[in-house]
Design a protein around this motif. Structure first.
Motif, short mmCIF file in Angstrom:
data_model
loop_
_atom_site.label_atom_id
_atom_site.label_comp_id
_atom_site.label_asym_id
_atom_site.label_seq_id
_atom_site.Cartn_x
_atom_site.Cartn_y
_atom_site.Cartn_z
N UNK A 29 -3.95 -5.28 5.35
CA UNK A 29 -4.12 -4.98 3.93
C UNK A 29 -5.48 -5.50 3.45
N UNK A 30 -6.53 -5.29 4.27
CA UNK A 30 -7.83 -5.89 3.95
C UNK A 30 -8.96 -4.90 3.76
N UNK A 31 -8.77 -3.62 4.07
CA UNK A 31 -9.90 -2.69 4.00
C UNK A 31 -9.60 -1.43 3.18
N UNK A 32 -8.55 -1.45 2.40
CA UNK A 32 -8.25 -0.38 1.44
C UNK A 32 -8.07 0.99 2.09
N UNK A 33 -7.60 1.00 3.32
CA UNK A 33 -7.25 2.28 3.93
C UNK A 33 -5.94 2.77 3.33
N UNK A 34 -5.77 4.09 3.32
CA UNK A 34 -4.55 4.68 2.80
C UNK A 34 -3.41 4.43 3.78
N UNK A 35 -2.26 3.97 3.31
CA UNK A 35 -1.15 3.72 4.24
C UNK A 35 -0.51 4.99 4.77
N UNK A 36 -0.83 6.12 4.15
CA UNK A 36 -0.25 7.40 4.58
C UNK A 36 -1.31 8.22 5.29
N UNK A 211 -8.29 8.23 -0.95
CA UNK A 211 -7.18 9.05 -1.45
C UNK A 211 -6.83 10.21 -0.53
N UNK A 212 -7.76 10.60 0.34
CA UNK A 212 -7.46 11.70 1.26
C UNK A 212 -7.28 11.23 2.70
N UNK A 213 -7.16 9.93 2.88
CA UNK A 213 -6.71 9.33 4.15
C UNK A 213 -7.57 9.70 5.35
N UNK A 214 -8.88 9.85 5.14
CA UNK A 214 -9.76 10.27 6.24
C UNK A 214 -10.88 9.26 6.48
N UNK A 215 -10.54 7.97 6.43
CA UNK A 215 -11.56 6.94 6.66
C UNK A 215 -12.19 7.08 8.04
N UNK A 264 0.95 13.98 -3.76
CA UNK A 264 2.14 13.24 -3.36
C UNK A 264 1.79 11.83 -2.85
N UNK A 265 0.78 11.74 -1.98
CA UNK A 265 0.43 10.44 -1.42
C UNK A 265 -0.20 9.53 -2.47
N UNK A 266 -1.02 10.08 -3.35
CA UNK A 266 -1.58 9.27 -4.44
C UNK A 266 -0.47 8.69 -5.31
N UNK A 267 0.52 9.51 -5.62
CA UNK A 267 1.63 9.05 -6.45
C UNK A 267 2.40 7.92 -5.75
N UNK A 268 2.60 8.03 -4.44
CA UNK A 268 3.28 6.97 -3.70
C UNK A 268 2.50 5.66 -3.78
N UNK A 269 1.19 5.74 -3.61
CA UNK A 269 0.37 4.53 -3.66
C UNK A 269 0.42 3.90 -5.05
#
Length: 350
Positions: A29-36, A211-215, A264-269
């Protein structure tokens, strides 16, 4: 230090990215990656590019992606620039738009890459203090400058500056470029892209890493007046004509087209963030108001470095900054409900 270095290299102070540890069963939980994960449609689009066509160069203009971004935001493709992550886009903006002699202005607590770019390109700067609540005061930027840049929401605080305040900032600085760095805007704010047609001095940057989970794909973009975009294109084509590969162009374009998955994923976060803030409050933490996919929190009776170390011993990693003004804060990425609960359980044991 080597005798072969160019003279300016010895004075550079590079950016230090968040740790990417290679430990098993880690709650990261240290680099702000999307969990989804990314959109399944985006993954399929990238997989479809893996074939004989990889022997060919990609489109140097990334037209498919620029059109997808333009369609999503209701702007023209000529107002869109894309690059290898928003860090590259920011670097081109610093190089092409902020070298005017007067100091560049940005908050004293902000994205720590900004002073690095200034050092790289020889740009003078002034760090403008946030107020006591860690908010940007627009009136503090009413001074001579060679440009203004800030994240919105700010990082690492997560605090949001309203569009009305951004518009006042633009109106007060018509002769300077104002760059709004929107890496986290989709988690609770309104994008300033809605203002670009009215303010030719506004440039808005975004990333697909959050927000688009493509880090892992490294795609960033900028939207602004075509004259600003032309400056970025000139820099890009004097540096690297092919910054995005075929898979990145295809996957990023579809990520913008798959709005249902994105929303959907933004709402979950966002939902998880609000629950996490409430639970941290029960443990005695003070949490700044966040519009990002992370929270910035401190405990009035506990040392932040000690908390971070204690969490790490339990396999939970958060980000601790040693900068004096925020040394007692922790930046905690919002994870899945399970990851957030693991964090809370570890804090409870501490």
């Amino acid at each position: 230090m080597s005798k072969f270095w160019s003279p300016f290299v010895k004075d550079l102070v590079p950016y230090v990215p968040g740790e990417q540890p290679k430990l098993a069963k880690l709650v990261k939980l240290n680099t702000n990656e999307n969990p989804y994960g990314p959109s399944p449609k985006a993954i399929a689009a990238m997989q479809a590019e893996v074939g004989d066509n990889l022997r060919l160069y990609p489109d140097p203009n990334s037209d498919r992606l620029k059109h997808a971004v333009a369609d999503y935001y209701g702007v023209q493709p000529s107002q869109v620039f894309v690059g290898n992550g928003s860090d590259e886009v920011l670097a081109h903006a610093f190089h092409g738009l902020f070298q005017h002699g007067e100091p560049l202005l940005f908050p004293d607590v902000s994205y720590s890459f900004y002073p690095v770019y200034c050092g790289l390109y020889g740009i003078p700067f002034e760090a403008v203090p946030l107020d006591e609540q860690f908010q940007i005061r627009v009136e503090d930027y009413a001074r001579p400058n060679g440009g203004i840049v800030f994240p919105n929401p700010n990082a690492p605080t997560g605090c949001l500056l309203a569009l009305e305040a951004i518009e006042r900032l633009l109106q007060a600085n018509p002769d300077s470029v104002v760059l709004v760095d929107e890496a986290y805007i989709d988690f609770g704010g309104l994008t300033a892209i809605s203002l670009v047609d009215r303010y030719p001095n506004l440039l808005v940057t975004q990333t697909l890493s959050k927000s688009r989970s493509l880090a892992g794909l490294r795609v960033g973009l900028a939207v602004g007046h075509p004259d600003l975009i032309e400056a970025l294109e000139r820099i890009k084509n004097s540096f690297n004509s092919y910054p995005l590969d075929r898979m990145a162009i295809a996957g990023a374009a579809v990520a913008f087209e798959d709005t249902a998955y994105f929303e959907e994923t933004c709402r979950k976060v966002i939902d998880s963030r609000e629950k996490l803030v409430a639970e941290l409050g029960k443990l005695g933490f003070q949490v700044l108001p966040s519009a990002a996919n992370f929270v910035f929190a401190r405990h009035p009776q506990k040392d932040a470095a000690g908390i971070a170390a204690g969490l790490r011993e339990q396999g939970v990693i958060v980000r601790h900054f040693k900068q004096e003004r925020i040394a007692q804060f922790l930046r905690i990425t919002v994870g899945t409900p399970e990851q957030n609960q693991a964090l809370l359980d570890a804090l409870g044991r501490l």
